[in-house]
Design a protein around this motif. Sequence first.
Motif: not given
Length: 377
Positions: A36-39, A47-70
């Motif tokens: 996500s680049t959306d502020p 996704l019902a999972v906590p996310l940070g600025p670095r990709p983290s696993p959500v499922d076997t082949a799925l990772h997710a992250a929040h991109i934060d400019a700061r």
Amino acid sequence: MRVLLFTGKGGVGKTTLAAATAALLAGRGQRTLVVSTDPAHSLADALAVPLGPRPSPVDTALHAAHIDARTLVDHSWPALREHLGRFAAGLGLAALDAEELTVLPGVDEMLALTEVARLARTGEWDVVVVDCGPTAETLRLLALPEAIAAYLDRARVRLVADLRAVAAMAADLAAHLADLRSLLTDPATTGVRLVFTPERLVAAETRRTLAALALRDIHVDALIANRLVPRARRWQGPAAAWLRARRSEQDAVLSDLDTGSVPLHLVEHLAHEPVGTTALLDLATHLYGDKDPLTIRPPGPPLLSITPDGPDHLLRLTLPLPETATLDLARIGDDLAITIDGVRRLIALPALLHPHTITVAESDPTGLLVRFAPEHP
């Protein structure tokens, strides 16, 4: 490797559909990253999972992250801070610290886009799905590489000899931004999915966005009409009458929406809020059915083409122009400045047209036709 950018007017469901697409691709064996680049950063909620600025696993082949400019400025971009500091010093300006860097106009969007490109090119993912900000922010984001690179290229040639090192840094940054633009404008790699709800005001903005993206030479893979009211075929009573009337209004909006060659996907409003991968997979089934979410729409005609017409030349700009579009055209040196509903782009004219002048410009729903005549002594 593919990059799918989801955007649309705020509140139309782009985050949920981006997450659903990512979940489906991962479920079909694609190594998928959704960011996500959306502020607003509501991807974690979908996704019902906590996310940070670095990709983290959500499922076997799925990772997710929040991109934060700061976070990028504070932790991931020391080299950028060093370069900008030297750049500022070379111009006689005070050095920028991390806090100041994050408030410079356009820097946060540029960093977010650069991080998306970096993640896409790591080779770890088959697909990177991007939940972009609302349409206006996304258009600014996608315009930045070309706009800043063009500015730096012009500024570099004006710098005096004493600032040659600064000019070299400007050239490096311009080349980096040009590389970003090449990623964005490669239809085999990057596609935009425009999400909208079937309401007249939202559809009008979607038409303007189609034209704005075409002006940037950015490929739109699909339009997604979200939250259609289910058809009340055999139901009776006031609620059924309301549903039928509302769906009729939505169908009328869709019938008036000229999508050209861009595929249109329809998604009915679900009775439950799709949260978590199971619910998102169900939503993706409604969205894609048995179709491949990675299908690439064949690119249309080139943005710019030139044909001779006697001593004149006709320049065609192929754009899906809404009937209500406000157009402005100007010749600035060897560039053509085109403004459509407030979105402007400078297009470098081919050398063939440099000694010509504009005599006539006409527009229709397929684009803009400009006649260039030779200058007479």
